[in-house]
Design a protein around this motif. Structure first.
Motif, PDB file in Angstrom:
ATOM      1  N   GLU A  75     -41.000   5.925  61.874  1.00  9.09           N
ATOM      2  CA  GLU A  75     -42.156   6.673  61.382  1.00  9.09           C
ATOM      3  C   GLU A  75     -42.097   6.761  59.865  1.00  9.09           C
ATOM      4  N   TYR A  76     -43.246   6.674  59.224  1.00 11.75           N
ATOM      5  CA  TYR A  76     -43.300   6.850  57.786  1.00 11.75           C
ATOM      6  C   TYR A  76     -43.073   8.320  57.462  1.00 11.75           C
ATOM      7  N   ASP A  77     -42.362   8.570  56.364  1.00  7.58           N
ATOM      8  CA  ASP A  77     -42.100   9.946  55.952  1.00  7.58           C
ATOM      9  C   ASP A  77     -42.371  10.094  54.460  1.00  7.58           C
ATOM     10  N   GLY A  78     -41.942  11.189  53.872  1.00  7.72           N
ATOM     11  CA  GLY A  78     -42.201  11.474  52.468  1.00  7.72           C
ATOM     12  C   GLY A  78     -41.547  10.505  51.500  1.00  7.72           C
ATOM     13  N   ARG A  79     -40.512   9.808  51.935  1.00  2.03           N
ATOM     14  CA  ARG A  79     -39.833   8.836  51.068  1.00  2.03           C
ATOM     15  C   ARG A  79     -40.408   7.422  51.211  1.00  2.03           C
ATOM     16  N   THR A  80     -41.113   7.175  52.300  1.00  3.41           N
ATOM     17  CA  THR A  80     -41.698   5.855  52.533  1.00  3.41           C
ATOM     18  C   THR A  80     -42.689   5.538  51.422  1.00  3.41           C
ATOM     19  N   CYS A  81     -42.637   4.329  50.918  1.00  5.81           N
ATOM     20  CA  CYS A  81     -43.571   3.956  49.859  1.00  5.81           C
ATOM     21  C   CYS A  81     -43.945   2.486  49.980  1.00  5.81           C
ATOM     22  N   ILE A  82     -44.894   2.098  49.157  1.00  4.54           N
ATOM     23  CA  ILE A  82     -45.370   0.720  49.130  1.00  4.54           C
ATOM     24  C   ILE A  82     -45.033   0.138  47.765  1.00  4.54           C
ATOM     25  N   ILE A  83     -44.291  -0.967  47.782  1.00  3.31           N
ATOM     26  CA  ILE A  83     -44.009  -1.702  46.556  1.00  3.31           C
ATOM     27  C   ILE A  83     -45.047  -2.812  46.480  1.00  3.31           C
ATOM     28  N   VAL A  84     -45.857  -2.785  45.434  1.00  2.00           N
ATOM     29  CA  VAL A  84     -46.894  -3.803  45.266  1.00  2.00           C
ATOM     30  C   VAL A  84     -46.310  -4.934  44.426  1.00  2.00           C
ATOM     31  N   ILE A  85     -46.287  -6.125  45.021  1.00  2.00           N
ATOM     32  CA  ILE A  85     -45.773  -7.293  44.317  1.00  2.00           C
ATOM     33  C   ILE A  85     -46.906  -8.289  44.104  1.00  2.00           C
ATOM     34  N   ASP A  86     -46.759  -9.090  43.084  1.00  2.00           N
ATOM     35  CA  ASP A  86     -47.735 -10.130  42.803  1.00  2.00           C
ATOM     36  C   ASP A  86     -46.990 -11.456  42.813  1.00  2.00           C
ATOM     37  N   THR A  87     -47.333 -12.301  43.773  1.00  2.00           N
ATOM     38  CA  THR A  87     -46.686 -13.595  43.891  1.00  2.00           C
ATOM     39  C   THR A  87     -47.708 -14.624  44.337  1.00  2.00           C
ATOM     40  N   ASP A  88     -47.632 -15.793  43.792  1.00  2.00           N
ATOM     41  CA  ASP A  88     -48.562 -16.874  44.128  1.00  2.00           C
ATOM     42  C   ASP A  88     -50.015 -16.418  44.026  1.00  2.00           C
ATOM     43  N   ASN A  89     -50.310 -15.608  43.000  1.00  2.00           N
ATOM     44  CA  ASN A  89     -51.663 -15.103  42.738  1.00  2.00           C
ATOM     45  C   ASN A  89     -52.225 -14.226  43.850  1.00  2.00           C
ATOM     46  N   ILE A  90     -51.350 -13.666  44.674  1.00  2.00           N
ATOM     47  CA  ILE A  90     -51.775 -12.741  45.717  1.00  2.00           C
ATOM     48  C   ILE A  90     -50.951 -11.466  45.560  1.00  2.00           C
ATOM     49  N   SER A  91     -51.632 -10.324  45.537  1.00  2.00           N
ATOM     50  CA  SER A  91     -50.930  -9.043  45.540  1.00  2.00           C
ATOM     51  C   SER A  91     -50.702  -8.639  46.987  1.00  2.00           C
ATOM     52  N   VAL A  92     -49.492  -8.183  47.275  1.00  2.00           N
ATOM     53  CA  VAL A  92     -49.130  -7.749  48.618  1.00  2.00           C
ATOM     54  C   VAL A  92     -48.375  -6.435  48.493  1.00  2.00           C
ATOM     55  N   GLY A  93     -48.692  -5.481  49.374  1.00  2.00           N
ATOM     56  CA  GLY A  93     -47.952  -4.226  49.430  1.00  2.00           C
ATOM     57  C   GLY A  93     -46.855  -4.342  50.471  1.00  2.00           C
ATOM     58  N   LEU A  94     -45.655  -3.957  50.102  1.00  2.00           N
ATOM     59  CA  LEU A  94     -44.499  -4.037  50.986  1.00  2.00           C
ATOM     60  C   LEU A  94     -44.040  -2.615  51.308  1.00  2.00           C
ATOM     61  N   VAL A  95     -44.185  -2.190  52.568  1.00  2.00           N
ATOM     62  CA  VAL A  95     -43.772  -0.840  52.966  1.00  2.00           C
ATOM     63  C   VAL A  95     -42.260  -0.823  53.163  1.00  2.00           C
ATOM     64  N   VAL A  96     -41.584   0.089  52.447  1.00  2.00           N
ATOM     65  CA  VAL A  96     -40.130   0.233  52.546  1.00  2.00           C
ATOM     66  C   VAL A  96     -39.794   1.701  52.814  1.00  2.00           C
ATOM     67  N   ASP A  97     -38.568   1.947  53.279  1.00  2.00           N
ATOM     68  CA  ASP A  97     -38.152   3.315  53.597  1.00  2.00           C
ATOM     69  C   ASP A  97     -38.075   4.197  52.362  1.00  2.00           C
ATOM     70  N   GLY A  98     -37.667   3.629  51.245  1.00  2.00           N
ATOM     71  CA  GLY A  98     -37.560   4.402  50.013  1.00  2.00           C
ATOM     72  C   GLY A  98     -37.103   3.522  48.875  1.00  2.00           C
TER      73      GLY A  98
END
Length: 162
Positions: A75-98
């Motif tokens: 389950e996502y909690d208060g520490r869960t976040c999205i790291i937005v990366i830009d690669t190959d001209n596409i932005s992607v959000g990566l959900v990580v625990d913290g």
């Protein structure tokens, strides 16, 4: 000027957690870190592609790193976040625990990953720092060509036509 900027970023990694494991990715690929946003599911996507989110008017796909790496759902909690990366001209959000910290890892402190059954191409190396190891991700290989094509085909107009 760009070369100068790249030199200042050389060897700098954002460290993040998934469970008890530490992962890292080069900060030059990271555009921002945000809290969990509302995510709209898209049908017929792989399970680890959670959907899309609206980031200040820009539609970006969101991938759950736990599911991508075949880890147990959490389950996502208060520490869960999205790291937005830009690669190959596409932005992607990566959900990580913290997110933990940004550290320097020099090339001599990075070992090649073991080749286990061909391994996963998105592990760039094993970083050794402060008495622990961090799995260093290759942001350019997190998604394969088919996945990049699929995500690149997501057009905002498709979702916002009246």
């Amino acid at each position: 000027m760009e070369m100068e900027d790249e030199d200042t970023l050389r060897g700098k990694y954002l460290i993040f957690t998934m469970g008890n494991e530490l992962y890292g990715m080069e900060i030059r690929y990271i555009t921002e870190i945000i809290g969990i946003q509302p995510i709209t599911e898209i049908p017929e996507m792989p399970e680890y592609i959670k959907g899309i989110t609206n980031l200040r008017g820009k539609i970006i796909p969101v991938m759950d790193a736990r599911l991508r790496f075949k880890k147990a759902v959490r389950e996502y909690d208060g520490r869960t976040c999205i790291i937005v990366i830009d690669t190959d001209n596409i932005s992607v959000g990566l959900v990580v625990d913290g997110v933990s910290e940004v550290i320097d890892i020099q090339d001599e402190d990075i070992a090649l990953p073991p080749n286990l059954n061909g391994g996963r191409g998105y592990i760039k190396g094993i970083g050794k720092s402060e008495g622990s190891v961090k799995l260093l991700l290759d942001c350019q290989r997190l998604l394969n060509d088919d996945e990049l094509d699929m995500l690149g085909a997501i057009e905002p107009e498709r979702y916002y036509k009246n």
